[in-house]
Design an enzyme around this catalytic site. Structure first.
Site, short mmCIF file in Angstrom:
data_model
loop_
_atom_site.label_atom_id
_atom_site.label_comp_id
_atom_site.label_asym_id
_atom_site.label_seq_id
_atom_site.Cartn_x
_atom_site.Cartn_y
_atom_site.Cartn_z
N GLY A 1 0.69 -1.23 -0.08
CA GLY A 1 0.00 0.09 -0.10
C GLY A 1 0.75 1.27 0.03
N GLY B 1 0.59 -5.13 1.11
CA GLY B 1 -0.64 -5.19 0.19
C GLY B 1 -0.35 -5.92 -0.87
N GLU C 1 5.63 -4.30 8.30
CA GLU C 1 4.75 -3.28 8.98
C GLU C 1 5.15 -3.13 10.35
OE1 GLU C 1 2.28 -4.80 5.60
OE2 GLU C 1 3.58 -5.81 7.11
N ASP D 1 -1.23 -6.57 7.42
CA ASP D 1 -2.56 -6.68 7.14
C ASP D 1 -3.02 -6.97 5.76
OD1 ASP D 1 -1.72 -4.47 5.72
OD2 ASP D 1 -3.29 -3.32 5.91
#
Length: 404
Positions: A101, A150, A173, A181
């Site tokens: 992301g 992501g 992360e 995530d």
């Protein structure tokens, strides 16, 4: 092409058909907002009975923004409904598949007070992960380059993942005050032993050869053969995953992890990362490090770089993911992300992005600064249901069967 043949739960999940008929890299280095040039962020190539989606933000390692996520959602829905399209291929432009992301854009939005757009991005991103994971047609991801965060989320839940010698996988992360995530708590928790906990907490990188060995990839080929794979896939007129499997197998190579691979340290890894708390994991590593174990010493250094709160939140996330379906993991991760981005518990996300990607001083000031100051209430809040004013993530589980 080498296929992964183990009987592990992860491989069963990852290969299950849904057919009806620089230091450590981080995701995103863009200064733009999350919405930009929607038609150009994802390019499309039409083949005999397939479509190829190409992530097209090479200047930021194909970091995923709202434009990419929303355009892929529209394309995938259209292709799934089209009887003339048998399967879908996903790849990245240039030297990366996707670094994940676009977290710098999220950082900038938060600094501007635009929390709503951040939530909309997470909602769309996690919905896309669920679509990929429950897609009704075979899905082939060509992971020829950086595949992180992501980027892994929109590829690993699909039918086939092709790794190469250029593939670099990580979920880094915790190093930016966040948590793995986009479905990571589902697929990491299903890796052999406690490898998922190790990858989630340390953010360590693994190679394409390691991905095929542990089940994150289904096939391995040299990058020089990727264009041949694409050419052959482009001639197929099929929606049969076994036909696609054979086509991918034509270009396979048998590879083994490097002698220094973490996969050769599984006994020590499992011994240390099987503990119930982060403190116990660190104690176990320190005990092994005292025996002059260089790997344990290096692992402790990696953990020292991370956010203490992120470590505790991420460990609990992986442990809960072991007993949850894909949709349950995504709903929980959405709660966690809303809490992390809101800044109500801690500002670690913005501080981590600042230190790693904006000011680049590599000196984040975590809050809380130590594991001892992380309270159970702080961790619990990440996992608590959102308020009546914050809707929970809605996924089409009645129409699309969830992975177990």
């Amino acid at each position: 092409m080498q296929s992964f043949k183990s009987t592990s739960i992860l491989r069963h999940f990852l290969q299950k058909s849904r057919l009806v008929s620089q230091s450590r890299s981080f995701c995103g280095v863009s200064s733009n907002v999350l919405i930009d040039e929607p038609e150009n962020t994802v390019l499309v190539e039409g083949k005999a009975s397939s479509r190829t989606a190409i992530l097209n933000r090479p200047h930021v390692l194909n970091a995923i923004n709202y434009s990419i996520a929303s355009r892929l959602m529209k394309l995938y829905k259209s292709w799934e409904d089209d009887p003339d399209i048998g399967f879908v291929v996903l790849k990245g432009n240039d030297r990366a598949f996707s670094a994940g992301g676009d977290i710098v854009s999220l950082y900038n939005l938060l600094k501007q007070g635009n929390f709503q757009d951040c939530k909309e991005f997470c909602w769309t991103m996690y919905s896309l992960v669920y679509v990929v994971g429950t897609y009704l047609k075979p899905h082939v991801a060509l992971l020829n380059g950086v595949t992180m965060g992501g980027g892994a989320g929109i590829s690993i839940p699909g039918t086939f993942r092709v790794a190469t010698e250029k593939t670099v996988f990580a979920t880094p992360e915790t190093l930016i005050g966040y948590h793995p995530d986009a479905g990571a708590s589902f697929y990491l928790s299903r890796l052999p032993g406690y490898l998922g906990e190790y990858l989630a907490l340390t953010g360590d990188k693994i190679s394409g050869a390691e991905m095929i060995s542990c089940g994150l990839a289904t096939h391995y080929s040299h990058s020089a053969k990727i264009h041949l794979i694409e050419e052959q896939l482009g001639t197929l007129i099929t929606d049969d995953p076994s036909v696609i499997e054979r086509s991918l197998g034509n270009w396979g190579e048998i590879v083994h992890p490097d002698p220094a691979s973490i996969l050769h340290r599984v006994e020590t890894l499992d011994k240390c990362f099987s503990h119930d708390t982060v403190e116990e994991i660190i104690d176990a590593l320190e005990s092994e490090a005292a025996k002059q174990d260089a790997w344990c010493v290096a692992t402790l250094r990696k953990l020292q770089e991370t956010s203490p709160l992120s470590l505790k939140v991420s460990l609990r996330s992986i442990r809960e993911g072991r007993h949850q379906t894909l949709d349950q993991c995504l709903r929980r991760e959405y709660r966690m992300s809303v809490q992390a981005l809101s800044g109500q518990i801690t500002s670690d996300f913005c501080e981590g992005v600042r230190a790693r990607l904006v000011d680049r001083d590599l000196a984040p000031k975590w809050n809380p600064p130590t594991l001892e100051k992380v309270t159970s209430d702080m961790v619990d809040q990440y996992f608590s249901p959102l308020t009546a004013f914050e809707p929970e993530l809605e996924l089409p589980t009645q129409q699309r069967e969830a992975f177990t």
